[in-house]
Structures are given as C-alpha cells and as structure tokens.
Scaffold this active site. Structure first.
Site, PDB file in Angstrom:
ATOM      1  N   ASP A   7       0.854  -1.181   0.000  1.00 57.04           N
ATOM      2  CA  ASP A   7       0.000   0.000   0.000  1.00 57.04           C
ATOM      3  C   ASP A   7       0.899   1.243   0.000  1.00 57.04           C
ATOM      4  O   ASP A   7       2.117   1.164   0.176  1.00 57.04           O
ATOM      5  CB  ASP A   7      -0.977  -0.023   1.184  1.00 57.04           C
ATOM      6  CG  ASP A   7      -2.225   0.803   0.871  1.00 57.04           C
ATOM      7  OD1 ASP A   7      -2.163   1.663  -0.041  1.00 57.04           O
ATOM      8  OD2 ASP A   7      -3.253   0.610   1.537  1.00 57.04           O
ATOM      9  N   GLU A  43     -10.647   6.904   3.453  1.00 59.64           N
ATOM     10  CA  GLU A  43      -9.890   6.264   4.524  1.00 59.64           C
ATOM     11  C   GLU A  43      -9.407   7.289   5.543  1.00 59.64           C
ATOM     12  O   GLU A  43      -9.130   8.429   5.210  1.00 59.64           O
ATOM     13  CB  GLU A  43      -8.687   5.518   3.927  1.00 59.64           C
ATOM     14  CG  GLU A  43      -7.904   6.357   2.951  1.00 59.64           C
ATOM     15  CD  GLU A  43      -6.686   5.640   2.378  1.00 59.64           C
ATOM     16  OE1 GLU A  43      -6.079   4.841   3.067  1.00 59.64           O
ATOM     17  OE2 GLU A  43      -6.345   5.919   1.216  1.00 59.64           O
TER      18      GLU A  43
HETATM   19  C1  BGC Z   1      -5.176   2.998   0.049  1.00 59.33           C
HETATM   20  C2  BGC Z   1      -5.321   2.012  -1.081  1.00 59.33           C
HETATM   21  C3  BGC Z   1      -5.043   2.684  -2.397  1.00 59.33           C
HETATM   22  C4  BGC Z   1      -3.713   3.381  -2.362  1.00 59.33           C
HETATM   23  C5  BGC Z   1      -3.390   4.112  -3.649  1.00 59.33           C
HETATM   24  C6  BGC Z   1      -3.907   3.792  -0.041  1.00 59.33           C
HETATM   25  O1  BGC Z   1      -3.880   4.821   0.903  1.00 59.33           O
HETATM   26  O2  BGC Z   1      -5.221   2.307   1.289  1.00 59.33           O
HETATM   27  O3  BGC Z   1      -6.610   1.451  -1.058  1.00 59.33           O
HETATM   28  O4  BGC Z   1      -5.117   1.738  -3.415  1.00 59.33           O
HETATM   29  O5  BGC Z   1      -3.689   4.312  -1.313  1.00 59.33           O
HETATM   30  O6  BGC Z   1      -4.125   5.262  -3.780  1.00 59.33           O
HETATM   31  C1  BGC Z   2      -3.192   9.929  -1.843  1.00 65.09           C
HETATM   32  C2  BGC Z   2      -3.929   8.635  -1.739  1.00 65.09           C
HETATM   33  C3  BGC Z   2      -3.263   7.818  -0.732  1.00 65.09           C
HETATM   34  C4  BGC Z   2      -3.111   8.562   0.573  1.00 65.09           C
HETATM   35  C5  BGC Z   2      -2.365   7.748   1.553  1.00 65.09           C
HETATM   36  C6  BGC Z   2      -3.117  10.600  -0.520  1.00 65.09           C
HETATM   37  O1  BGC Z   2      -2.419  11.797  -0.611  1.00 65.09           O
HETATM   38  O2  BGC Z   2      -3.833  10.735  -2.752  1.00 65.09           O
HETATM   39  O3  BGC Z   2      -3.954   7.948  -2.934  1.00 65.09           O
HETATM   40  O4  BGC Z   2      -4.014   6.662  -0.563  1.00 65.09           O
HETATM   41  O5  BGC Z   2      -2.469   9.789   0.394  1.00 65.09           O
HETATM   42  O6  BGC Z   2      -2.102   8.418   2.747  1.00 65.09           O
END
Ligand code: BGC
Ligand code: BGC
Length: 603
Positions: A297, A494
């Site tokens: 990830d 998230e």
């Molecule tokens: C998320 C993933 C995602 C990745 C790329 C991460 O923070 O947990 O689900 O695929 O970012 O954006």
């Molecule tokens: C990105 C996401 C990633 C996340 C993780 C964001 O800045 O755009 O894709 O999942 O950071 O912390």
C-alpha cells in the site's frame, strides 16, 4: 480446486483464465536471466507520478510501474486527454530502456474510473453488496475496465474484498458486506469483470484484491494514526477466525485469476501485514498458491520499525514484490540494491519478486512484439457514455434498500400536483458519489460533469403538470402532496471517515422535521457510506430508503421512488438501533438490531 475442509483450498489454474500465470515462466525466466540488478530493482519500484522528478527517471531507474494516488492528477489538468497523454508519454519512456519492458500504471478505479472527470461513477461496493448480483458487478467492472483502458491505464487497485466488522470504520463503504459470503461472490465477479476472460484482452485491466488481510477487522481504538479509531489498526483474531472471515475474499479472487494483491496497512495481532511472512509468503503464496505479485500500500513500508533499509528488507523478505513507495523512489532503489548486494535480501527473493511481476506482464500481452503500448483513443467515445450510465442507473436501483413503507407511501404517483424536495443531498452529485471521486476524500457539490442529481431525476420522472419545489431545509412544504428529503453523510475516505458517533447531523433531522410539520407524507432517502443511527427520524418518516453512495446516476433512485423499479435490495450489513449495538453481527447472543442483515422491503 481441491478443498480440504471448509477453509483450506489448494488452488490450481484459475477457473476464469485460460492459462495460469506460472505457465509464462519459460519466457519470464529467459528475460530474467538477461536482467541486471538495477533492472530488477526497477521492476519492483512504483512511484506516484506526482513525485517523479522527471520523465527521464523512468529510463534512468528502469521503473516497472507508476501510479496515480487519489489526488494525483496529471499536471496538465484533469481531462481524458491529459490522462491519456500522460500514460502514453510514460510508456514511450519505458520502451526506451534496454529491455523495453512496459509499465504497469495503477489507479484506484474503485467505483468506475473515479479519478477522471466525466467518467461514469457507479455505486460504492456497499450498495453493490445489497444488490448482491454477481452478473451486475461483472458488467460494471467490464465498463470500468473499458473506461480505464480509454486512458491507457492498465491496472486498477480493485476490488476491495474487506469484510468491515465495525461500521465506525471510514472504509466501510468500500466493502460489499459485513459477512464473507457476499464478499467472496462479488469480489470474484469484480475480478472477472476487470480482467475479462483473458488478461491479454486489450479491454482488460489487471485487478488487485485488497487489503490483505483483515483490514475490516481492526479493533476499535487500535489505530496507529493518532486521533483515528480503526483505520490501519490492529486485527486481533486467532488464525482460524481470520481465515473464516477475512481470507475468504482472497481465495475466490485467486480462483478468478486475480494478478495482484495489496497487503493492508493494518496489523494482525501486532504485526504489520506489510512485514508478515506468515501472511504474504506462508499463507498467500505457499498455501493458497497465488502466482501473481504483491504490491504494497501507499507508503505502507514507511510505517515499519527501524531505519529505511530495515523497513524495506523486512517487507521484501516477508514476500512483498513491488513497493508503492510513493515518493522516495531514488532512496528506495539505492537501499534495496544495497541489501541485495550485501545479502540482507537474498537474490532468490529478488528473482521471485521480479518473476511474479513479469508473469503478469507476459499474461497481459504487454511483452508481445506487436502489442501497442499506447492508448486506443477510439475508446474515448464510450467514456462516460449513455450506455455506461444506463448500467450504473440499473446498479443504483438494485442497490437501494427499502426499510420502511407505511400505508403504501411508495411508489409516489408521477401525476401528483406538487412534490416538495428537501435535504442537503437532494441536489448534490458530490454527496451522492462519496469519497474516492475525482479527489481522494471526495467533495460536496458539482464534483464531476455528466450525472444526474436525485432532484433532477425527480423533475425528469414526474408528469408535465407536476410542480417540483425545493428547499434545502425542507421548509415551505405546506400544500404539497408529498415530500422527499435526501439527507446523510458528506464525502470522506480512509482515515478521515472514522467516526465515534453515527447519529444524523442536526440539519438533517431538522429538514425531516420541517417537511413533516407540513402534515404531508414524507419519504426520507439516506445517502451514506454505512448504516447510521436513525432512531427518531425513521419514526417521523412515512417511507425510508437507504441509498448508500449511489454515484452519478440519481435517476436510479427516482426509478424506485416512482414505481419504475420495485425495490429488491437487501441489507448486507446489520443496522444498529444505537451506538452500543455497533459491531453486533448475526450469530451473536444479543442480536437485536433495528434491521437485521438481509432485511429489505418491496412494494
Ligand atoms: C489505500 C489504497 C489505495 C492506495 C493508492 C492507499 O492509501 O489504502 O486502497 O489503493 O492508497 O491510492
Ligand atoms: C493519496 C492517496 C493515498 C493517501 C495515503 C493521498 O495523498 O492521494 O492515494 O491513498 O495519500 O495516505
């Protein structure tokens, strides 16, 4: 497939792919023998394009993959053309390397090609879990693959096969269901849809089952992210329970031929999944027979203990094959190379990782002499097309769950003289779409062109003599024949979406009360990424419809409001009456939710 007991299955050639990934090993090994250590390490490295110092670094570092994270639009802007130009430019660079190995370009196409303006946005997985229609999910993912391919991208970080066990988790809506059955069935359907019958099909994209394992099972309060509650926390379960609940989706995804799997940021009994040899190598590769590759990830290995060299070595030695760095790629490359040279990471492990990545590239046909690495721009005319939107609209209506319908309030007659509409989400595409839409966290308002809000859908559905009035606060309903109030959550993704409290916002309760004060029948439509505490409001409503995060096609909601589609959706989550009931599931001793798993009315 040979199954020993219910939980342990030995998986051979996947059911939906003509060839197993390992069957490409003769070509893969021949290529591997020619590769230098720099070329191998490059294949294992995935920067985010926003951090790429220059396009020339693709050549200089022999990069095997690049991604766009949730907020990583092309610098030229967010348009179909800018995205396509970016990917084409990068692929041309990859072809300048000695061995001309094409890139895998990854993106979170989790409900349609959701980073790109104008793409059709499908319901988030929670809604699809309530529709529980694998053929529909497969169709949706075929369309998503086509829209992704229209930009030249060849890899989607989907499906999410999480089994969310605590709806306070901000990623609940990314999961199909709180029980493994729906996840197993729909996750496999999503893989079949994204990858098609054959990875080499030019309209297929590589799928990625995530987040392995137990992302939806973290203990409340165990998150390592400061104020956050569950996201990236610790899943405290014995192995038997982990397998029975959280591994099921991977077993069916592997059978469906999934080519990549993303380990979770979260931990299992205190050990980060990104460094768990038991999970990545012991269970996933050795026991379940996964032949594809494991992609970390976003920056996940930065969260491991020790200095950067130790973090990298621990993860690669545990079985990580490619790392989403996403920024410090030069440092990552130098460090991994050093570890390979000093034996901290055995060459055998490096070769295994690269072999797995190359298997997928061969299976996708990327290595073929006559394979064009450039996007097929003829696909642009299907991007966000009416035909794609029609499937999304069908998905919306199948995903809705009717929770209350007193004295036949629904369906509403299209010939009513006046309908009063209220609520902050009645005329709001951004709220309908939720997180992972154009931006990482999503945003209220006119997030993306081309869709229909619920208010617009109502205006289109009613007779020409029907007057539709609208006030966000629900006031002014006096004299109307019926009221529709659209309320609920505003976008989050998230981490930011973790919640201590799932009660409705005061303005939402007020909008329902204002509408009801006019003494008319009131339909409440809830837009949310999870069940919410609706006690008090549902009593005031005459009809109540859970619409989840339906995406751009609001007409799917009006199809159910006006009787063009009789509701069929059934809850794939238990709906608690109080916060104290959150985390209660079927089979528990005290299972008395407001609405049980599987509940859903029709008319
Ligand atoms: C998320 C993933 C995602 C990745 C790329 C991460 O923070 O947990 O689900 O695929 O970012 O954006
Ligand atoms: C990105 C996401 C990633 C996340 C993780 C964001 O800045 O755009 O894709 O999942 O950071 O912390």
């Amino acid at each position: 497939m040979l199954c020993l007991g219910a939980l342990i299955c030995l998986i051979g050639a996947p059911a939906h792919q003509t060839r197993s990934l390992a069957s490409f090993d003769p070509q893969v090994n021949a290529l591997l023998e020619k590769m230098t250590l720099d070329e191998k390490v490059g294949q294992m490295t995935q920067p985010d394009q926003s951090f790429l110092a220059s396009d020339a670094d693709i050549v200089r570092y022999y990069l095997g993959s690049v991604l766009s994270g949730g907020d990583s639009d092309p610098k030229a802007g967010n348009s179909l053309e800018a995205w396509t130009n970016l990917i084409d430019r990068y692929q041309k660079r990859a072809l300048e390397t000695r061995l001309a190995i094409p890139l895998l370009y990854g993106v979170d196409a989790v409900h349609g090609h959701n980073n790109v303006l104008g793409a059709v946005i499908f319901p988030h997985d929670i809604g699809l879990g309530c529709a529980r229609n694998p053929a529909l999910v497969e169709r949706i993912e075929r369309i998503t693959a086509l829209e992704v391919r229209a930009t030249g991208i060849n890899w989607a970080f989907a499906p999410c096969v999480a089994v969310p066990r605590d709806i306070r988790w901000g990623r609940t809506y990314e999961g199909f269901a709180e029980e493994p059955d729906g996840v197993k069935e729909l996750g496999a359907a999503a893989v079949r849809g994204l990858q098609g019958g054959n990875l080499a099909d030019p309209l297929s994209v590589l799928a990625c089952a995530k987040h392995y394992a137990g992302d939806g099972g973290t203990a409340y309060g165990s998150s390592t992210l400061g104020p956050h509650l569950l996201d990236q926390g610790d899943t405290r379960l014995d192995e038997k329970t982990l397998r029975a609940i959280h591994l099921q989706g991977y077993i069916t995804a592997i059978r469906a031929g999934v080519g990549s799997i993303m380990p979770s940021y979260s931990s299992w009994n205190g050990v980060k999944c990104s460094a768990s040899k038991r999970l990545l190598t012991g269970i996933l590769k050795d026991e379940l027979g996964f032949q594809g590759f494991v992609i970390s990830d976003y920056g996940a290995i930065d969260e491991l203990p020790g200095d950067y060299k130790h973090k990298i070595a621990a993860s690669i030695n545990a079985g990580m094959d490619m790392v989403m760095v996403p920024a410090r790629y030069q440092e990552f490359i130098a460090s991994l190379k050093q570890s390979a040279e000093d034996g901290t990471v055995p060459m055998e492990r490096i070769n295994d990782a690269v072999r797995r990545i190359l298997r997928v590239k061969f299976a996708m046909g990327l290595m073929g002499k006559n394979h064009s690495q450039l996007a097929n721009r003829a696909l642009w005319k299907q991007f966000g097309s009416p035909a794609h939107r029609a499937v999304a609209r069908d998905a919306v209506r199948q995903s809705l769950v009717l929770l209350k319908n007193s004295h036949g309030t629904l369906p509403l007659a299209k010939s009513l003289k006046r309908i009063h509409v209220g609520g902050k989400s009645a005329d709001n595409i951004g709220n309908q779409c939720g997180g992972w839409t154009i931006t990482w966290q999503g945003a209220s308002g006119n997030a993306t062109p081309g869709g229909t809000t619920i208010l617009e859908g109502i205006r289109q559905a009613v007779s020409k003599d029907t007057q539709v009035t609208f006030a966000v606060d629900g006031k002014g309903a006096e004299g109307a024949d019926a009221g529709v109030v659209v309320i609920g959550e505003t976008p989050y993704a998230e981490t930011n979406g973790d919640r201590r409290d799932l009660h409705l916002a005061a303005e939402d309760v007020a909008a329902v009360e204002n509408m009801k004060a006019a003494g008319i029948p009131v339909v409440v439509v809830l837009i949310s990424g999870r069940p919410m505490i609706v006690d008090g409001v549902i009593e005031k409503a005459d009809a109540f419809l859970a619409a989840w995060l339906p995406g751009t096609e609001g007409e799917g909601v009006t199809d159910v409001l006006f009787g063009d589609y009789k509701p069929t959706g059934k809850l794939s989550f238990s709906w608690p009456r109080t916060m104290a009931q959150v985390g209660v599931h079927r089979g528990d001793a005290n299972y008395h939710p407001l609405f049980p798993y599987g509940y859903g009315l029709t008319y």
